[in-house]
Enzyme design. Structure first.
Site, PDB file in Angstrom:
ATOM      1  N   SER A 114     -29.005-107.272   4.449  1.00 13.72           N
ATOM      2  CA  SER A 114     -30.315-106.725   4.796  1.00 13.72           C
ATOM      3  C   SER A 114     -30.477-105.337   4.145  1.00 13.72           C
ATOM      4  O   SER A 114     -30.312-105.218   2.933  1.00 13.72           O
ATOM      5  CB  SER A 114     -30.452-106.699   6.321  1.00 13.72           C
ATOM      6  OG  SER A 114     -31.786-106.497   6.689  1.00 13.72           O
ATOM      7  N   ASP A 160     -34.377-117.395   6.420  1.00 14.11           N
ATOM      8  CA  ASP A 160     -34.482-115.976   6.811  1.00 14.11           C
ATOM      9  C   ASP A 160     -35.886-115.702   7.333  1.00 14.11           C
ATOM     10  O   ASP A 160     -36.874-115.952   6.647  1.00 14.11           O
ATOM     11  CB  ASP A 160     -34.146-115.079   5.615  1.00 14.11           C
ATOM     12  CG  ASP A 160     -33.877-113.641   6.025  1.00 14.11           C
ATOM     13  OD1 ASP A 160     -34.607-113.119   6.903  1.00 14.11           O
ATOM     14  OD2 ASP A 160     -32.952-113.027   5.473  1.00 14.11           O
ATOM     15  N   HIS A 184     -31.478-114.641   9.295  1.00 10.90           N
ATOM     16  CA  HIS A 184     -31.322-113.329   8.684  1.00 10.90           C
ATOM     17  C   HIS A 184     -29.879-112.854   8.814  1.00 10.90           C
ATOM     18  O   HIS A 184     -29.459-112.444   9.885  1.00 10.90           O
ATOM     19  CB  HIS A 184     -32.280-112.328   9.320  1.00 10.90           C
ATOM     20  CG  HIS A 184     -32.294-111.009   8.610  1.00 10.90           C
ATOM     21  ND1 HIS A 184     -32.626-110.882   7.280  1.00 10.90           N
ATOM     22  CD2 HIS A 184     -31.983-109.762   9.035  1.00 10.90           C
ATOM     23  CE1 HIS A 184     -32.529-109.619   6.917  1.00 10.90           C
ATOM     24  NE2 HIS A 184     -32.134-108.915   7.962  1.00 10.90           N
TER      25      HIS A 184
END
Ligand code: NAG
Ligand code: NAG
Ligand code: NAG
Ligand code: NAG
Ligand code: NAG
Length: 532
Positions: A193, A404, A444
């Protein structure tokens, strides 16, 4: 400003040893650990804490901001923990830690941050030390998962964008070398991320920092990403609005997405292997003949189309690619929940406009352009020239979850293609130093319907074999020249490792995608990587 970080001269250091912590059984190691605190002199830095911690200790982390998690962590091996505050300017600095295991492999691992953090990556540090790395992490220049500290303080913003990650790596290298009395063999990076973006920031601007980088779900094109995350509010409007879909209706949409796209990979299992080839059309869900349930009004269908379309400026320039179809069920609670997006609010208020009164509900094309123009400290992280990484023989494994629901996976191949065209290389030439894998059915940074455990962090590890562990695959590539062709992912029964393996899938190296061939679909050998 930034002198040599660590000297051997004695200096005053604040040393605390918490009595609640079990010490490692090796008393020589413990002595060595506490001596480090008395000998370490860190320019621009002050030692906060030094402690030798025994394997199995449940360490509580009171210095973490309440918005950070975890608040406690089990230390997997005997190690020496050192925490420092490092000053980066008159008005900024970061807190960092180095965890130095007694049973050291000689490898160093820098860990990344997440969101607008502000939070030391203790999970990844613990994971790294369990694999024998000396691990380094920092709070990235401020405490807490918020951008409020960028307000009136570009130095704290600089720390967030690039500086804390770089300087904590430099410090970690010196501390490690000093502590063990020999240089680390190889320096690695693990992040997802915002952490994925930090990994690429290092590749783009600090290529000397790492011999190998794992960058997951990278928040690349960062300003544009925050515009994209913030634009869904206008699309859905608040709950109850004619354009809004409640979460259960997004489940209906998801099932329709699967109807149209799940079979494209040759097998219907609730996982779209490669959303790139899914061109979803919601018109079949529009309510017919007075129906009102399990169907969409034309206004709601418009929301669905918009949510799964690229974001463009009023002039038609691409801001960010579409959310990949397949992530609707969880995105309903994150991007489509009819609320503004907190990271977008923070980024525009404190990094772009320096105006805490900016209203995230009003975001529009002018804001997208303003953010892309301001691009503070080149947070965009979009340089396509990675030749310094290539030339020094360093390696990058880039991966992204195919479900995601926070950062669309469709931005990752866009960056790969940008590197490819900037450097004028073929896929085979990129393969020598940079490989990208779409990890199907994965949310994610982890979790999801698919074979999501690829060894990317705690709770996502089926084994430490390079075949099914992305970090050890990187080590194998860097140290033995064995580059990964696939990343083998695992789905456990009920997502509980103790219950055994449900299925595995070998996630393909871009630009290939997975196609079912024949046999038991739970076995990776029943699938094949094919050209799109
Ligand atoms: C280090 O910084 C923290 C705030 O992040 C502060 O509470 C602590 O007192 C500092 N430690 C030293 C030794 O200056
Ligand atoms: C560690 O301690 C915290 C409380 O400080 C507790 O909530 C947590 O469950 C403990 N973790 C383990 C694995 O025992
Ligand atoms: C130290 O690590 C090696 C491999 O890295 C392992 O074989 C050995 O068992 C470990 N020793 C201890 C005491 O943990
Ligand atoms: C979305 O933007 C349009 C154009 O600026 C505006 O008219 C509309 O009120 C906005 N919707 C919401 C929910 O803010
Ligand atoms: C970001 O968005 C701007 C438009 O606001 C666009 O011109 C630019 O190309 C985008 N950058 C990337 C990396 O996509």
């Amino acid at each position: 400003m930034w002198g040599s970080l660590l000297g051997l001269s004695s200096a005053l250091a604040l040393v605390t040893i918490s009595p609640a912590i079990a010490a490692p059984s090796d008393t020589n190691f413990n002595t060595k650990c506490t001596t480090l605190g008395k000998l370490a002199k860190v320019d621009n830095g002050v030692v906060n804490l030094i402690e030798a911690i025994g394997a199995g200790t449940n360490l509580s982390l009171p210095s973490q901001d309440p918005s950070c998690s975890p608040s406690s962590i089990v230390v997997p091996v005997d190690l020496c923990r050192i925490s420092l505050n490092v000053t980066t300017s008159k008005r900024s600095g970061f807190r960092m830690e180095a965890w130095l295991p007694s049973n050291w492999t000689g490898r160093l691992l820098t860990t990344g941050n997440g969101g607008m953090g502000g939070c030391i990556g203790y999970g990844d540090m613990s994971y790294g030390t369990s694999l024998g790395f000396a691990a380094v992490g920092s709070n990235n220049g401020h405490d807490g998962d918020t951008g409020a500290s960028f307000y009136n303080n570009p130095d704290t913003l600089a720390d967030f964008v690039y500086r804390a990650r770089h300087l904590s790596t430099v410090a970690g290298k010196l501390i490690t070398t000093f502590f063990y009395g020999r240089k680390y063999t190889k320096s690695y990076y693990l992040g997802c991320s915002t952490g994925g973006r930090q990994g690429f920031k290092a590749a783009q601007d600090y290529p000397e920092d790492f011999d190998g980088i794992v960058a997951g779900a990278p928040a690349l094109a960062f300003n544009n990403l925050t515009s994209w995350s913030g634009h869904f509010y206008n699309l859905t409007a608040p709950p109850g609005s004619p354009t809004f879909l409640p979460p259960e209706l997004w489940v209906t949409v998801h099932l329709d997405v699967l109807d149209q796209c799940d079979a494209l990979d040759g097998y219907v299992d609730g996982i779209i292997e490669d959303p790139r080839i899914c061109n979803y059309d919601p018109s079949g869900l529009i309510c017919a003949n007075g129906a009102t349930t399990n169907c969409l009004t034309p206004a709601q269908a418009g929301t669905v189309r918009g949510a799964l379309s690229p974001l463009r400026t009023d002039n038609g320039d691409l801001v960010y690619p579409r959310l990949q179809p397949g992530a609707e069920v969880i995105a309903a609670f994150v991007l489509f929940n009819g609320q503004t997006f907190s990271y977008t609010a923070d980024w525009f208020r404190f990094a772009i406009y320096n105006d805490p009164t900016w209203d995230p509900k009003t975001i529009d094309s002018d804001d997208y352009e303003a953010a892309a123009r301001k691009n503070p400290f080149n947070a965009e992280t979009w340089k396509g020239d990675l030749s310094a990484v290539k030339n020094r023989g360093a390696k990058i494994i880039h991966w992204h979850g195919g479900e995601d629901f926070i950062i669309t996976s469709e931005n990752s191949p866009r960056y790969y293609e940008h590197v490819k065209s900037t450097m004028g290389l073929s896929n085979a030439q990129l393969d020598t130093f940079y490989r990208y894998f779409l990890v199907s059915g994965t949310g994610h940074c982890g979790g999801g319907n698919g074979a999501h455990a690829i060894g990317q962090g705690l709770g996502e590890v089926n084994s430490n074999s390079p075949k099914e562990n992305v970090l050890m695959a990187l080590v194998d590539w860097v140290e033995k020249g064995r580059a990964p062709e696939t990343l083998l992912g695992t789905k456990w029964v009920n997502d509980q490792k103790e219950q055994g393996v449900d299925f595995q899938r070998a996630h393909c190296k871009y630009p290939k995608r997975n196609q079912y061939v024949q046999g038991n679909p739970k076995l990776p050998s029943s699938w094949k990587c094919v050209a799109v």
